[in-house]
Design a protein around this motif. Sequence first.
Motif, mmCIF file in Angstrom:
data_model
loop_
_atom_site.group_PDB
_atom_site.id
_atom_site.type_symbol
_atom_site.label_atom_id
_atom_site.label_comp_id
_atom_site.label_asym_id
_atom_site.label_seq_id
_atom_site.Cartn_x
_atom_site.Cartn_y
_atom_site.Cartn_z
ATOM 1 N N ILE A 62 9.436 -10.207 -9.739
ATOM 2 C CA ILE A 62 8.206 -9.825 -8.437
ATOM 3 C C ILE A 62 6.886 -8.605 -9.242
ATOM 4 N N HIS A 63 7.422 -8.133 -10.586
ATOM 5 C CA HIS A 63 7.104 -7.147 -11.061
ATOM 6 C C HIS A 63 5.852 -7.962 -12.369
ATOM 7 N N TYR A 103 -7.717 -14.723 -16.122
ATOM 8 C CA TYR A 103 -8.784 -13.657 -15.542
ATOM 9 C C TYR A 103 -9.912 -14.180 -16.437
ATOM 10 N N GLU A 158 -9.515 -0.944 -20.414
ATOM 11 C CA GLU A 158 -7.525 -0.648 -20.818
ATOM 12 C C GLU A 158 -6.649 -1.520 -21.639
ATOM 13 N N MET A 162 -6.687 5.259 -17.672
ATOM 14 C CA MET A 162 -6.402 5.389 -17.002
ATOM 15 C C MET A 162 -5.314 4.598 -17.748
ATOM 16 N N LEU A 187 -1.568 3.098 -17.622
ATOM 17 C CA LEU A 187 -1.189 1.349 -16.404
ATOM 18 C C LEU A 187 0.485 1.104 -16.792
ATOM 19 N N ALA A 188 1.260 2.345 -17.347
ATOM 20 C CA ALA A 188 2.328 2.333 -17.409
ATOM 21 C C ALA A 188 2.915 2.729 -16.023
ATOM 22 N N ILE A 223 13.312 -1.197 -10.362
ATOM 23 C CA ILE A 223 12.757 -2.475 -11.204
ATOM 24 C C ILE A 223 12.362 -1.989 -12.760
ATOM 25 N N ASP A 224 11.990 -1.260 -13.119
ATOM 26 C CA ASP A 224 11.675 -0.923 -14.427
ATOM 27 C C ASP A 224 13.370 -0.523 -15.142
ATOM 28 N N TYR A 256 -1.364 -7.522 -5.515
ATOM 29 C CA TYR A 256 -0.949 -7.218 -6.717
ATOM 30 C C TYR A 256 -0.991 -5.475 -7.528
ATOM 31 N N PRO A 316 0.301 -3.337 -9.730
ATOM 32 C CA PRO A 316 0.795 -3.392 -11.005
ATOM 33 C C PRO A 316 2.291 -1.438 -10.935
ATOM 34 N N ARG A 341 4.770 -2.160 -9.472
ATOM 35 C CA ARG A 341 5.796 -3.041 -9.866
ATOM 36 C C ARG A 341 5.557 -3.837 -8.310
ATOM 37 N N LEU A 342 4.858 -4.496 -8.059
ATOM 38 C CA LEU A 342 4.836 -4.940 -7.145
ATOM 39 C C LEU A 342 4.246 -6.335 -6.448
ATOM 40 N N PHE A 391 -4.641 -5.853 -8.485
ATOM 41 C CA PHE A 391 -5.568 -7.346 -8.516
ATOM 42 C C PHE A 391 -4.985 -8.596 -7.495
ATOM 43 N N LEU A 441 -10.814 -6.924 -7.445
ATOM 44 C CA LEU A 441 -10.588 -5.844 -7.960
ATOM 45 C C LEU A 441 -10.243 -4.947 -7.044
#
Lengths: 540, 254, 344
Positions: free
Chosen positions: A381-382, A456, A462, C1, C3-4, C14-15, C156, C158, C161-162, C187, C208
Motif C-alpha cells: 500500500i505504501h 515523475y 529532498e 522536510m 520524508l521518513a 506498515i513500517d 498518495y 507517503p 504510508r497510504l 502525490f 502535488l
Amino acid sequence: MSDGVAVALEPPRRTFLNHRTGLLGWILSTDHKRIGILYMTSMIGFFCLGMILGLMIRLEMLTPGRTIMSGRMYNSVFTLHGVTMIFLFVIPGLMASFGNFLLPLHIGARDVAFPRLNLLSWWLFMAGGVLIYGSLFVGEPMDTGWTFYAPYSVKTAASVSVAGLGVFFVGFSSILTGLNFVTTIHRMRCPGMTWGRMPLMCWALYTTGWLQVLATPVIGITLIMLLCERLLGVGFFDPSKGGDPILFQHMFWIYSHPAVYIMILPAMGAVSEIVPVFTRRAIYGYKYIAGSTLAIAIIGYIVWGHHMFTSGMADSARLVFSLLTFFVAIPTAIKVFNWVATMYKGSITLEVPFLYALAFIFLFMIAGFSGVVQGAIAADIHLHDTTYIVAHFHYTMFGGTGFAFFGALHHWWPKMFGRMYNRKVAKGAWLGLFIGFNLLFFPLFIMGYLGMPRRYYDYLPEYMRWHHISTLGSWIVAAGFLVMIVNLLRSFRSGSAAPANPWGATTLEWTVSSPPPVENFAKIPHVTHGPYHYEPEASG
Amino acid sequence: MERELQACPACGAGIDGADSPDVRCASCGKTLVRAEGKLAAAPDGHVELEHHDYVGGKIGMWLFLFTELLLFGGMFLIYSIYRAKYAKEFHVAALELNGGIGTLNTLLLLTSSLTVALAIAAIRRGRKGACLVYLWATVAQGVGFMINKYFEWNYKFHHGFFPWKGTSKGLGKLLMEAKITEGESTFYNLYFVMTGLHGLHVLVGVVLLAVMVGFVMRDWVRKDDYGWLENSGLYWHLVDLIWIFLFPLFYLIS
Amino acid sequence: MNLAFGASNYADRIDAVFWGITAVSVVLLIGITAAMVWFVWRYHRSRRPRPEHVPDSMGLELAWTIIPTILVMGMFWFGWKVFADLRKKTPGAMVVNVTGSQWQWRYMYVDEKGQRRFEVAPDEEEKKGETAELVLPLNKPVQLNLASTDVLHSFYVPAFRLKEDTVPGRETYLAFTPTMLGVFPVFCAEYCGGTGTRGKLDGHWSMLSAVRVVTEEEFRIYYESNGAVRPWRGQKTAALEGAAAMPRGWETMSRQGCFRCHTDNGVETKDGPTLKGIYGRERRVVRAGIVATVRVDEEYLRRAIEHPEVETSEVYFRKVGPMPRVELSESDVTDIIRYLRELK
C-alpha cells in the motif's frame, strides 16, 4: 583448461556461418542457429535504443524541474523505454535468441519442428518493432507508459493504436515461438534424450513455451479491444461509456504477469547451464530445479492481481492475490538454494560467464526479497507505484534477465562464432556493469520508501541526492555495456579460434565444432546419461 | 510412454513408430513411408523432412487452436462480466437481433463442419473428386455465412446501430444518440466486436480451404499426405465451435 | 522536510511490516551470499582440482522448501492483518471527498449528512493567493472518499504510508487517523499523462498537494469558518493562542457563520469584503440607491451589523447584494465591534 590457443590450422570448414553469405542468406534463412543470431542482434539493437532512452530519463532526473527535456517528451521517453525493453528485449529474451540457437543442439536435433514458422516469428517480431518505432512518426509519440492503462490510453491523442498493433505483432511472434518450441521438445529429442536427461535450459524453454501459448492471446484480445475502443469508439474500458477501467488492468496483467516469467525462466535456464560448467559438478537437485520451473509457471499464472493492490479492486481479491504471491517465492528460493549447493565441493573457475551467473544470483535475490516485501499487502500500500517498484523490476529484469543474457552471450559466444574474446577486458566490463547497476537502481529502493512516485518528471528537492547517485550509476552501466560489446566484437578480428569445447562442458552443443556445422550433427547422437556428466564415477 | 520401435531401413537406427503415414528417421533424416505395417525409405527428394512430421504438425496445430480459444476466451470473460452487470439490458438489446439469420448461419456452419470432415475422409480413401466436391461445398457455405453476415450488419447500420459514416468515434457516439442505455450499448459493442472477430476467422478459414482446393488438385494433399487438409479442417471446426458459443450468447438470450 | 516521518495511525504498523520483512530478507541475503562467496573461495580450482560428488538429498530439498514456506506464510499473515485493519471504516469519522482530475486534487468537506460545506481547489485558492491543502484534525478518524473525473489517479500520502487509486466511475476510500502535526506532501501515484503546456498544473508530477494536520481546536475554527480562517498562520486573529484567549467577538462571528463570506486575513472572497483593517477606513457605500463615502467607525459598524440592508459596500452591492441580517444580542454586537477594532 585450454585458453583457446594452438588450434591446428585446417582448411576452412563449412559452418552455418559461412555456408551462405549476404543479407538475404540471413533474413530468409530457416536455420535455427541463424534465426537465433538474428534475434540476438536485433534484440541487442533494441536494447541499445532502450538504453539510450534510459540514459535520457536518468539525465532528466538529475535535477528537479526541467533538465534536458519537456514533461511531454519525458512521458514519451519513459513509455518508449518501457515498451522497447519489455516487448522488444526481455519478452523475446533468452527464449528467442539463445533458445533458438540452443534448443535443437541441446536435444540432438537438426532444427526446430517448424523452421519456416520460426523465421516468420522473427519477421513478425521485426514488424512489431518497426510499428512501435514507426508510431513516433505518425502523430504524437505515445505517452501511456508501457502498461497502456485505460482510460488514459483511450483518451490520449498520442498514437497508441499503431504502437498497440506493434505489440500485438510481437505477441503473435511470441506465440509462434512458444508453440514451435513445445512441439520441438515433444517430437524431436534424439534417441536416449529422455525428459530427465534434457538440459535444464530445455525445461525452461518448454515451460516458457507453454506460458507464451497460454498467456499471450489474452494480451492480444485486450489490445484488439483497446484498438476497437480508440478507433471505433466502443466502450469496454471507458467508464463514460459504461466500461470498467479495472477490467482492463485485470486483462492486462493476466498476460503481463506470466510474461514476467516468460522473461525470467529462460534466464534461469541459462544460469542452470552455466553454474555446473564452471563448478564441474552435476547440478544439485536437477529434478527440483525442473519442477520449480513448472511450479513458477503454474503459480505465476494466477498472481496477476498483486499489481493491483491499490487499484480499488475488492479487498477479498487482494487477500487471495497476496497469499498466492507469497507461494511463488518458494520455487524461486528452491532454485537459488540448488544453484548455491551446486558450488559446494565443486572445482570452481571464475570465468566470465560464471561471474555473470554469480551476479545474477545475487541481484535476483535482492529482486526476490524486495518482491516479498511488496507481496505483503500492507507494505505494498505504501510502496506501490513508487520507485521502489521500479527498482524491484529492474533488479529482476536487468539484474536478472539482463545479466543472464550477458552471461549467456559470453558463455556461448565461442560456440556461435568460433572466437574467444579477451577475458580480462570482459571481466572489467562485468565489474563495471555490476557496480554501475547497483548504483543505478539501489537508490530507487530508498527513494521509493521515502515516497517518490514513479513516472515523475519533477520531484521534491529532498530526493535529489539519491537521483544524483542513480544517474551516476547509469553512466557506469552504459560504459560497462559499451566495453562489453566492443570486446566481443573485437574477437572477430583479434580473438583466437575457439575449440569445440572451450569450457569443458558436457551438454550436446559442445560436442560439435565451433561454430556448429549447418546440419548440427553429422550423425544424430545417442544419449546415454544426464546432461551434466562431470562426475562419471557417481552417475547412475 | 511406450512406443513401438522399428529399425530404419536406411541406417538401422531405432525409430519411433508413431501412428502416422509418414515417419522420419531421427538418425539419418530419411523420410520413410509405411507400407503394409513396415517402414520403407521414401524416394529421395520426395518431401522435405521437417514439414512432414505428421504428429508434430498436429501438436503445433492444436496448440495454435488453443491460443485461438484463449483469444476468444478473453472476450467471453468480458462478455460474462458485463452480462452480470447489465443482465436486464442485455435481454432487451438481444431482442433487436435477427434470430432467423442467426439460426441460418448456425446451420450453415454446422453443415460445413460436416462437409469438411467428409472431405478429409474422402481423401484418406483416395477419392480426390469427392474430396474436391466437399471442399467446394464447405467454401460455399463459408461464403454464404459471410453474405448473411453482411446483410445482417447492413440492416443494423441502417437502423443506426452502427455508425461508420462520418465520424471516427462512431459506434459509441451513435449508440448514445440512439438513446440506448449504457448496458444495451455495451451489448452491441460486444456483439459487433465478437462477431466481427469471428467473421474475420471465417474469412481466414474460407481462404485456407480455398488454398486446400488448390493443394488437392495439384496432389500436394493426397491419400498418404493429408496433414495440411486435416489441420485446415481443424481450424474450420474451431471457427464453427466458437460460433456455437456466440449464437446463444447473443441471439437466444432475449 | 523529513520524508521518513510516519504520521498516521497505520504508519508504524506498515513500517513494522516493511522493516520486519526487510530485516529477515537482509539476513537471508547476507547468509546466502556469504555461503556463495565462501564456496567460490574454498572450492576454487586452485584449492580443489577435482570436484567431489554430493548426492541429492530429499531431506535438504524438503527443508528449504518447507522453511521458506512457513516464513512467507508468516509474512503474508503479518501484511494481511494490518491491511485488513486499515480497510475498516470508523463510524462517525469525518468525511472529506477527494477528487482527482488532470492535474489537481480537490477536497470537499461535507457535513454529517453528506452535504457540501466548502471545497478547496487549487485553481480557486491560487486566485486568493493561497495554496490548496487538505486540512485534517489531529487524532480524529478521517475517511477520504476518492473519486476521479477523467482517468486513473492515485491519492498518495507517503507520511501516512497510504495510497489508493481514484477510478472514474466508482468510489474508493481511505480510512485512517492522523497522528502527527505537520504538513505532509500528497502525490498522485498513478500515471495520468501530462502536456507540459499549462504551466503549474501540467502533468502527473504536478498533482502535488499537501495534507496539513492541525490541532483539534485549530481545525474547528478552520472548519466552521468554511476554510476562510487559518489559525495556524500566525494571523491577527487570536486563534493561535487558542479559544481561551480568543476575543468573544471572534467567537460569536465564527459561531454565526460570518466567516463563510468574510475573512480576517486580508483575502477578499467573492461574497464579502475582508474584515482585516476595516476599522477606520473610508468606504464607498450605497445608501438608498445613492453612493456615499463613509468612515468606518463604531456607529457605522453597528448600523452595518444590525441593519445591513440600509448601507452596503458599493462593490458587493453589485456582486451579491446586501449582507443577510443576523439576530444578535446587544452584548454580541459590542463584542464584535471591539474585535473588529483590534483586527488590524
